[in-house]
Design a protein around this motif. Structure first.
Motif, PDB file in Angstrom:
ATOM      1  N   LEU A 103     -47.351 -13.196  63.183  1.00 19.82           N
ATOM      2  CA  LEU A 103     -47.538 -13.728  64.537  1.00 19.82           C
ATOM      3  C   LEU A 103     -48.770 -14.623  64.633  1.00 19.82           C
ATOM      4  O   LEU A 103     -48.913 -15.394  65.588  1.00 19.82           O
ATOM      5  CB  LEU A 103     -47.646 -12.583  65.542  1.00 19.82           C
ATOM      6  CG  LEU A 103     -46.418 -11.677  65.675  1.00 19.82           C
ATOM      7  CD1 LEU A 103     -46.687 -10.568  66.686  1.00 19.82           C
ATOM      8  CD2 LEU A 103     -45.194 -12.480  66.084  1.00 19.82           C
ATOM      9  N   ILE A 104     -49.639 -14.520  63.629  1.00 21.99           N
ATOM     10  CA  ILE A 104     -50.868 -15.295  63.646  1.00 21.99           C
ATOM     11  C   ILE A 104     -50.577 -16.801  63.589  1.00 21.99           C
ATOM     12  O   ILE A 104     -51.372 -17.614  64.083  1.00 21.99           O
ATOM     13  CB  ILE A 104     -51.804 -14.868  62.480  1.00 21.99           C
ATOM     14  CG1 ILE A 104     -53.250 -15.295  62.761  1.00 21.99           C
ATOM     15  CG2 ILE A 104     -51.309 -15.416  61.154  1.00 21.99           C
ATOM     16  CD1 ILE A 104     -53.901 -14.542  63.882  1.00 21.99           C
TER      17      ILE A 104
ATOM     18  N   GLU B 234     -45.441  -4.529  58.329  1.00 20.97           N
ATOM     19  CA  GLU B 234     -46.835  -4.919  58.519  1.00 20.97           C
ATOM     20  C   GLU B 234     -46.991  -6.431  58.443  1.00 20.97           C
ATOM     21  O   GLU B 234     -47.715  -7.038  59.247  1.00 20.97           O
ATOM     22  CB  GLU B 234     -47.711  -4.247  57.463  1.00 20.97           C
ATOM     23  CG  GLU B 234     -49.200  -4.523  57.635  1.00 20.97           C
ATOM     24  CD  GLU B 234     -50.053  -3.885  56.539  1.00 20.97           C
ATOM     25  OE1 GLU B 234     -51.289  -3.913  56.668  1.00 20.97           O
ATOM     26  OE2 GLU B 234     -49.474  -3.372  55.557  1.00 20.97           O
ATOM     27  N   GLU B 235     -46.305  -7.058  57.495  1.00 28.59           N
ATOM     28  CA  GLU B 235     -46.385  -8.513  57.345  1.00 28.59           C
ATOM     29  C   GLU B 235     -45.724  -9.220  58.524  1.00 28.59           C
ATOM     30  O   GLU B 235     -46.196 -10.280  58.956  1.00 28.59           O
ATOM     31  CB  GLU B 235     -45.710  -8.921  56.042  1.00 28.59           C
ATOM     32  CG  GLU B 235     -46.486  -8.522  54.800  1.00 28.59           C
ATOM     33  CD  GLU B 235     -45.703  -8.710  53.525  1.00 28.59           C
ATOM     34  OE1 GLU B 235     -46.317  -8.746  52.444  1.00 28.59           O
ATOM     35  OE2 GLU B 235     -44.452  -8.817  53.587  1.00 28.59           O
TER      36      GLU B 235
ATOM     37  N   VAL C 152     -48.461 -21.145  55.779  1.00 29.11           N
ATOM     38  CA  VAL C 152     -49.290 -19.958  55.561  1.00 29.11           C
ATOM     39  C   VAL C 152     -48.500 -18.933  54.745  1.00 29.11           C
ATOM     40  O   VAL C 152     -47.322 -18.690  55.030  1.00 29.11           O
ATOM     41  CB  VAL C 152     -49.704 -19.325  56.917  1.00 29.11           C
ATOM     42  CG1 VAL C 152     -50.563 -18.092  56.692  1.00 29.11           C
ATOM     43  CG2 VAL C 152     -50.432 -20.343  57.782  1.00 29.11           C
ATOM     44  N   TYR C 153     -49.167 -18.355  53.762  1.00 25.98           N
ATOM     45  CA  TYR C 153     -48.584 -17.227  53.047  1.00 25.98           C
ATOM     46  C   TYR C 153     -48.921 -15.941  53.782  1.00 25.98           C
ATOM     47  O   TYR C 153     -50.086 -15.666  54.073  1.00 25.98           O
ATOM     48  CB  TYR C 153     -49.111 -17.147  51.615  1.00 25.98           C
ATOM     49  CG  TYR C 153     -48.522 -18.186  50.690  1.00 25.98           C
ATOM     50  CD1 TYR C 153     -47.329 -17.934  50.026  1.00 25.98           C
ATOM     51  CD2 TYR C 153     -49.161 -19.404  50.485  1.00 25.98           C
ATOM     52  CE1 TYR C 153     -46.773 -18.881  49.171  1.00 25.98           C
ATOM     53  CE2 TYR C 153     -48.609 -20.359  49.637  1.00 25.98           C
ATOM     54  CZ  TYR C 153     -47.422 -20.080  48.982  1.00 25.98           C
ATOM     55  OH  TYR C 153     -46.867 -21.023  48.146  1.00 25.98           O
ATOM     56  N   ILE C 154     -47.894 -15.176  54.100  1.00 21.86           N
ATOM     57  CA  ILE C 154     -48.076 -13.812  54.596  1.00 21.86           C
ATOM     58  C   ILE C 154     -47.591 -12.906  53.473  1.00 21.86           C
ATOM     59  O   ILE C 154     -46.384 -12.812  53.217  1.00 21.86           O
ATOM     60  CB  ILE C 154     -47.288 -13.548  55.894  1.00 21.86           C
ATOM     61  CG1 ILE C 154     -47.698 -14.536  56.983  1.00 21.86           C
ATOM     62  CG2 ILE C 154     -47.493 -12.117  56.349  1.00 21.86           C
ATOM     63  CD1 ILE C 154     -49.127 -14.408  57.471  1.00 21.86           C
TER      64      ILE C 154
ATOM     65  N   GLU D 277     -56.716 -12.982  60.241  1.00 26.02           N
ATOM     66  CA  GLU D 277     -55.662 -12.067  59.787  1.00 26.02           C
ATOM     67  C   GLU D 277     -55.775 -11.878  58.274  1.00 26.02           C
ATOM     68  O   GLU D 277     -55.621 -12.821  57.511  1.00 26.02           O
ATOM     69  CB  GLU D 277     -54.281 -12.644  60.151  1.00 26.02           C
ATOM     70  CG  GLU D 277     -53.106 -11.901  59.564  1.00 26.02           C
ATOM     71  CD  GLU D 277     -53.136 -10.412  59.828  1.00 26.02           C
ATOM     72  OE1 GLU D 277     -53.239  -9.651  58.837  1.00 26.02           O
ATOM     73  OE2 GLU D 277     -53.081 -10.008  61.010  1.00 26.02           O
ATOM     74  N   SER D 278     -56.046 -10.656  57.859  1.00 24.86           N
ATOM     75  CA  SER D 278     -56.323 -10.387  56.444  1.00 24.86           C
ATOM     76  C   SER D 278     -55.118 -10.648  55.537  1.00 24.86           C
ATOM     77  O   SER D 278     -55.289 -10.940  54.347  1.00 24.86           O
ATOM     78  CB  SER D 278     -56.803  -8.943  56.269  1.00 24.86           C
ATOM     79  OG  SER D 278     -55.799  -8.036  56.695  1.00 24.86           O
TER      80      SER D 278
END
Length: 281
Positions: A200-201, A194-195, A266-268, A234-235
């Motif tokens: 891709l964001i 899922e991450e 960015v943290y995913i 993106e949540s």
């Protein structure tokens, strides 16, 4: 191809090559190699007679709450990648080989290291500069190859080489991406399925910024807003920073009238990813 673990072994091999009049390329890595590293090694092998790849998870560039122990390691896999890409020698030292217990020397590049990743990782670039300068002294390469994904690191290394008069050409190499646009990174392995989709964001937001710049937008704050708005859609994404800086000195740019670096972190989930592009006028 050989894997060695001591400075003495590396220097002995380099001496043999130099007696034969051979040129030497260096690729410094922390291992768990991916296609991005492979592209650096391939380019180094095309432009030099011999190639050394360092594989060393460098403790001095990790802060107290960062992922030193968890950083992925797989030397056997790395050896396969290196041999396939054209490396001749792997230098895989232990920390005790690289650092004395009572070491007191530091290497700091002021000015370029305070912003971007350096703002949140105050010890990082000091550690990078220290270990890279040691590799330069051990290997004495003609050329050293670094990826443009770590754009701030590349700028810092170039400045260090200039300021300390290292007789080494620093070669920046383009970002290598997955087919869907995600920049290759050793930390991508941390991402769940899922991450991985959510990540891709980063590239999508940068593509929107690039489009805006190509259409004539020159207000850096407006371009940053475009990126932030997309990232916030993106949540699973949590913005660390979005910056547009002068490519030459990494100072914040406001009115874009010269080449700029557009950089994001960015943290995913718990995984911190970086990406960037350079916009040239």
């Amino acid at each position: 191809m050989n894997t060695v673990h001591s400075i003495k072994e590396v220097r002995n091999e380099i001496k043999k090559w130099r007696k034969e009049g051979l040129t030497v390329g260096l690729v410094t890595t922390m291992g768990f190699l991916h296609e991005g590293h492979e592209s650096l090694i391939k380019r180094a092998s095309e432009e030099n007679d011999r190639v050394v790849v360092s594989i060393f998870v460098n403790p001095t560039q990790f802060g107290p709450n960062e992922d030193l122990e968890a950083y992925p390691r797989d030397i056997k896999r790395d050896e396969t990648v290196c041999e396939k890409a054209g490396a001749n020698l792997i230098f895989n030292p232990d920390p005790s080989e690289m650092y004395y217990d009572d070491a007191s020397t530091t290497v700091n590049v002021a000015g370029l290291t305070e912003g971007l990743c350096g703002a949140k990782r105050p010890v990082h670039f000091g550690g990078v500069c220290l270990v890279v300068s040691k590799f330069f002294n051990i290997v004495t390469p003609d050329r050293a190859y670094f990826g443009e994904k770590d754009a701030q690191q590349l700028a810092v290394i170039k400045r260090m080489v200039r300021d300390l008069n290292f007789d080494i050409e620093i070669v920046g190499c383009p970002i290598v991406r997955e087919s869907d646009g995600l920049a290759r990174s050793s930390r991508n392995i941390y991402l769940s399925n899922e991450e991985r989709k959510a990540a891709l964001i980063l590239n999508k937001s940068l593509n929107l910024a690039k489009q805006s710049l190509n259409e004539g937008e020159r207000d850096a704050n407006k371009v940053k807003d475009i990126i932030i708005e997309k990232l916030n859609s993106e949540s699973l994404a949590k913005v660390d920073y979005v910056e547009i800086v002068d490519s030459s000195n990494l100072k914040p740019a406001f009115n874009i009238n010269k080449p700029v670096l557009v950089a994001i972190a960015v943290y995913i989930g718990k995984t911190r990813l970086i990406d960037n592009f350079t916009f040239k006028m």
